[in-house]
Design an enzyme around this catalytic site. Sequence first.
Site, mmCIF file in Angstrom:
data_model
loop_
_atom_site.group_PDB
_atom_site.id
_atom_site.type_symbol
_atom_site.label_atom_id
_atom_site.label_comp_id
_atom_site.label_asym_id
_atom_site.label_seq_id
_atom_site.Cartn_x
_atom_site.Cartn_y
_atom_site.Cartn_z
ATOM 1 N N SER A 110 0.816 -1.108 -0.100
ATOM 2 C CA SER A 110 -0.063 0.068 0.122
ATOM 3 C C SER A 110 0.907 1.338 0.000
ATOM 4 O O SER A 110 0.786 2.120 -0.651
ATOM 5 C CB SER A 110 -0.962 0.079 1.203
ATOM 6 O OG SER A 110 -1.994 -1.054 1.222
ATOM 7 N N SER B 294 5.126 -6.342 -1.863
ATOM 8 C CA SER B 294 4.643 -6.620 -0.712
ATOM 9 C C SER B 294 5.202 -8.059 -0.093
ATOM 10 O O SER B 294 4.879 -8.960 -1.036
ATOM 11 C CB SER B 294 3.218 -6.491 -0.426
ATOM 12 O OG SER B 294 2.943 -6.890 0.989
ATOM 13 N N HIS C 101 4.413 -10.247 2.291
ATOM 14 C CA HIS C 101 3.476 -11.145 2.770
ATOM 15 C C HIS C 101 2.608 -11.833 2.017
ATOM 16 O O HIS C 101 1.785 -12.830 2.352
ATOM 17 C CB HIS C 101 2.664 -10.681 3.953
ATOM 18 C CG HIS C 101 1.475 -9.658 3.609
ATOM 19 N ND1 HIS C 101 0.261 -10.177 3.373
ATOM 20 C CD2 HIS C 101 1.466 -8.492 3.371
ATOM 21 C CE1 HIS C 101 -0.569 -9.270 3.012
ATOM 22 N NE2 HIS C 101 0.341 -8.026 2.896
ATOM 23 N N CYS D 1 -10.381 -6.202 1.348
ATOM 24 C CA CYS D 1 -10.696 -4.994 2.017
ATOM 25 C C CYS D 1 -12.210 -4.608 1.634
ATOM 26 O O CYS D 1 -12.581 -3.655 2.206
ATOM 27 C CB CYS D 1 -9.774 -3.843 1.061
ATOM 28 S SG CYS D 1 -8.287 -4.426 0.901
HETATM 29 C C1 LIG Z 1 -2.083 -7.034 -0.824
HETATM 30 C C2 LIG Z 1 -2.089 -5.866 -1.864
HETATM 31 C C3 LIG Z 1 -1.800 -4.658 -1.874
HETATM 32 C C4 LIG Z 1 -1.458 -4.315 -0.357
HETATM 33 O O1 LIG Z 1 -0.332 -4.670 0.107
HETATM 34 P P1 LIG Z 1 0.046 -4.535 1.807
HETATM 35 O O2 LIG Z 1 1.566 -4.949 1.839
HETATM 36 O O3 LIG Z 1 -0.823 -5.434 2.443
HETATM 37 O O4 LIG Z 1 -0.143 -3.152 1.942
HETATM 38 C C5 LIG Z 1 -1.720 -3.938 -2.965
HETATM 39 N N1 LIG Z 1 -1.883 -4.323 -4.202
HETATM 40 C C6 LIG Z 1 -2.421 -5.734 -4.277
HETATM 41 C C7 LIG Z 1 -2.518 -6.124 -5.762
HETATM 42 C C8 LIG Z 1 -2.341 -6.538 -3.291
HETATM 43 O O5 LIG Z 1 -2.761 -7.830 -3.567
#
Ligand SMILES: *Cc1c(COP(=O)(O)O)cnc(C)c1O
Length: 399
Positions: free
Chosen positions: A74, A202, A204, A327
């Site tokens: 994010s 990201s 995770h 979300c």
């Molecule tokens: C999970 C996700 C995010 C957000 O990532 P975070 O590390 O949770 O803030 C943004 N874009 C996509 C496509 C995602 O799947």
Amino acid sequence: MNKRTIYLDNAATTKMSRTAIDAMTPYFDTVYGNPSSLHSAGQAAAEALADARERVARCIGAAPGEITFTSGGSEADNQAILSAARNGEKKGKRHIVSTAIEHHAVLHTLQKLEKEGFSVTLLGVGENGVVRPEQVKEAIREDTCLVTVMYANNEIGTIQPIAEIGAVCRAAGVPFHTDAVQAAGHLPVDAAAQNIDMLSVSAHKFHGPKGIGFLYAKKGIRLWNVIEGGAQERGKRAGTENIPAVMGMAAALEEACGRLEENARKMTALRGKLIAGLSAIPHSVLNGDAVDRLPGNVNFCFEGIEGESLLLLLDDRGICASSGSACTSGSLDPSHVLLAIGRPHEIAHGSLRLSLSEENTEEEIDCTIRAVAEVVEYLRGMSPVWRDLVSGKKEFITK
Ligand SMILES: *Cc1c(COP(=O)(O)O)cnc(C)c1O
């Protein structure tokens, strides 16, 4: 979670790999210095940080100086888009091109800029959930300061023609950002070869820790701070670096990239089995392209039921699934992605996303197919909407 849990929500987050956990632990209690400190404890941490930066850069075809660590996907999305907007407005350019199926980290940042007077063109997608490079070409104007198109969609898994879109942007001289959060560690990423100027990742989503990610920005692109303060990350992102998380991310990304093809092959086979099994449920429809999708993504709509009830009953049977985006759960609005691919409200409410990892087994898939079929049948048995459909009072939308 009990032992019998079948975890099929890897697009929301993943279990950390043992490699990633082991890579983190020394940085909690052995190498715990602050990389900004001049003493040896600080310098040991600074060296680890530099090493991790080099390793993640190598995984995406970038140079270490092009990587800025952030708190996750994010933040990387926010910083990329806001930076391009600031750079653009200095040249009088206040138009941005994106798509209707982006993650909220992108869409909400664009809405914020619209309130500041930027204009945003959100490209539609076909029923297959894919944007065509020609659409991007046609949307670019004299005053376009950014094109941002996600690499792979988090709800329906569709893969966008990123390299081609990048080429269109290069030719037009417009910076190109891609939210590659679902793609990194799962699909090949090569920033240089794919004509990418900025890219968000990201940890995770590929068995790394939560709360860490990075933004790649090609040399020459000026970044603007989202977090002000100290001079960490070459002054572009203040705050003492989360070294354990950075080390966990680097280890997880290297591991995922090293096993990319093997994992993709395994998940694609499981995905095929799951899609075939769920397609046999009457009045069901697969969302997103059948082939151009993430190896681990399956997303279906079932007519005549509510996605929320489906999820709760599956959870009772030990199956962790999602209706789409983590979300939007809890809100009554149907997914903006399902609406964008043309699913009517009535059936967009009955969606189910099952996202696999390479650790899932065929037995788990068989068990899931049986459970979904039974739960859908049970819910339809109690559904007034289903009764109307069966009696012919309402028309079926799906086959
Ligand atoms: C999970 C996700 C995010 C957000 O990532 P975070 O590390 O949770 O803030 C943004 N874009 C996509 C496509 C995602 O799947």
